[in-house]
Design an enzyme around this catalytic site. Structure first.
Site, PDB file in Angstrom:
ATOM      1  N   GLY A  50       4.756   1.164  -0.193  1.00  0.00           N
ATOM      2  CA  GLY A  50       5.476   0.725  -1.382  1.00  0.00           C
ATOM      3  C   GLY A  50       5.369  -0.768  -1.609  1.00  0.00           C
ATOM      4  O   GLY A  50       4.290  -1.350  -1.563  1.00  0.00           O
ATOM      5  N   GLY A  61       0.822  -1.201   0.000  1.00  0.00           N
ATOM      6  CA  GLY A  61       0.000   0.000   0.000  1.00  0.00           C
ATOM      7  C   GLY A  61       0.859   1.255   0.000  1.00  0.00           C
ATOM      8  O   GLY A  61       1.784   1.404  -0.807  1.00  0.00           O
ATOM      9  N   GLY A  91      -3.278  -3.822  -7.140  1.00  0.00           N
ATOM     10  CA  GLY A  91      -2.413  -4.988  -6.986  1.00  0.00           C
ATOM     11  C   GLY A  91      -2.242  -5.760  -8.281  1.00  0.00           C
ATOM     12  O   GLY A  91      -1.145  -6.244  -8.591  1.00  0.00           O
ATOM     13  N   ASP A  92      -3.317  -5.879  -9.048  1.00  0.00           N
ATOM     14  CA  ASP A  92      -3.239  -6.557 -10.348  1.00  0.00           C
ATOM     15  C   ASP A  92      -2.302  -5.803 -11.286  1.00  0.00           C
ATOM     16  O   ASP A  92      -1.529  -6.398 -12.043  1.00  0.00           O
ATOM     17  CB  ASP A  92      -4.631  -6.651 -10.975  1.00  0.00           C
ATOM     18  CG  ASP A  92      -5.653  -7.250 -10.038  1.00  0.00           C
ATOM     19  OD1 ASP A  92      -5.271  -8.091  -9.199  1.00  0.00           O
ATOM     20  OD2 ASP A  92      -6.833  -6.870 -10.123  1.00  0.00           O
TER      21      ASP A  92
END
Length: 328
Positions: free
Chosen positions: A245, A242, A272-273
């Site tokens: 980093g 997040g 995230g993807d």
């Protein structure tokens, strides 16, 4: 070529709120957006936007509205599913807070699961990477991804490297089966998923204590936890953190990257993807560990800076420097 599998696709319905979410209150929304999604589909969309060849494999019913929402430019290979895709609801506000409600999805049935495994084996033969992404269908066994990895490595004439972006029992089954199927080439948990993974696979672990560790020291605790699985059960771990980093951990070292200066988080949907896609893009270019990590953070930050369900394109990449430092 990168092949992605989305075993449990979702129609993402994102509602943008005019004000921060207030549980129990009636609130107004400024917009609603629907997208054909699921982690593997998202990864393939970002890869395609950056010019990489990608193929998304997924189960979807012939009459499912989800199918009409798939981007026409996205190459897909579909297996006929017996029911419509689940719906995931995301509530976002102007402050960048996202609340997600994910449904489980309908069962596929054993025959469809078998057909899905066969489709992945054939699609992945000769590919550079196979990315197994997201949750499993309601009736799928916890070890489905482990089974797919074993089948791909056994049956494909030119098996690809394999990345797994999953959580809970599905990820634990892959890591626990490393002695039988070999280590995967990449796992991509966030810090909380990593803590859960270690709690699941290390006897005597205290899940609450591990989660408290990563909440108190996301970078240091995640680095220590990743070393429990790298390189024995996974050759590399990309751990997204997040606002802190991300970490890259392999047999040669541990690297930490901060986020680019000036990035304003508007929605975390798909971030995230996008980080996984950024990593794979850099890996295909032959980049070293630090540059693979920078690429992951840059793509993830780009998506986080966009509203709703938009995913990063080259025009969205932040220009700020991404500092990378090795950790001892």
């Amino acid at each position: 070529m990168i092949v992605t599998l989305t075993a449990n696709p979702a129609l993402d319905r994102t509602i943008a709120l005019d004000a921060p979410l207030a549980p129990g209150e009636v609130q107004s929304a400024s917009s609603v957006q629907e997208d054909a999604a699921g982690k593997g589909v998202n990864v393939a969309r970002v890869l395609g936007a950056f010019g990489a060849e990608a193929l998304a494999v997924l189960p979807v019913a012939d009459d499912d509205p989800y199918r009409r929402l798939l981007p026409p430019e996205l190459p897909v290979r579909t297996i006929a599913a017996p029911a419509a895709a689940r719906v995931n609801l995301a509530l976002t506000d102007a402050a960048g807070e996202t609340t997600k409600i994910n449904l489980a999805g309908a069962p596929l049935g054993a025959a469809v699961v078998d057909a899905l495994v066969d489709a992945v084996v054939h699609a992945a033969d000769g590919a550079d990477w196979l990315a197994l992404c997201g949750s499993l269908p309601a009736d799928a066994p916890d070890d489905l991804y482990a089974r797919i990895i074993a089948e791909v490595r056994r049956r494909a004439a030119a098996p690809p490297r394999i990345a797994v972006d999953a959580t809970g029992a599905a990820l634990a089954a892959v890591v626990s089966a490393a002695d039988e199927i070999g280590p995967v080439d990449l796992v991509k948990p966030n810090e909380h998923e990593l803590a859960q993974l270690v709690a699941d696979i290390v006897p005597g672990s205290d899940r609450g204590a591990l989660l408290a560790e990563v909440r108190g020291d996301a970078v240091g605790a995640s680095a220590r936890l990743a070393r429990r699985i790298v390189p024995i059960a996974a050759r590399t771990a990309l751990v997204t953190l997040g606002g802190d980093g991300a970490l890259l951990v392999d047999a040669d070292g541990i690297w930490h990257a901060g986020i680019p200066a000036g990035v304003e988080v508007r929605s975390t949907v798909g971030a995230g993807d996008s980080s996984l896609a950024g990593y794979l893009l850099a890996e295909l270019r032959g980049a070293d560990a630090a540059e693979r990590l920078r690429s992951a953070v840059r793509c993830g930050s780009a998506t986080a800076s966009l509203p709703g369900t938009r995913l990063a394109t080259p025009a969205d990449l932040p220009s700020g420097d991404i500092p990378v430092r090795p950790l001892v």
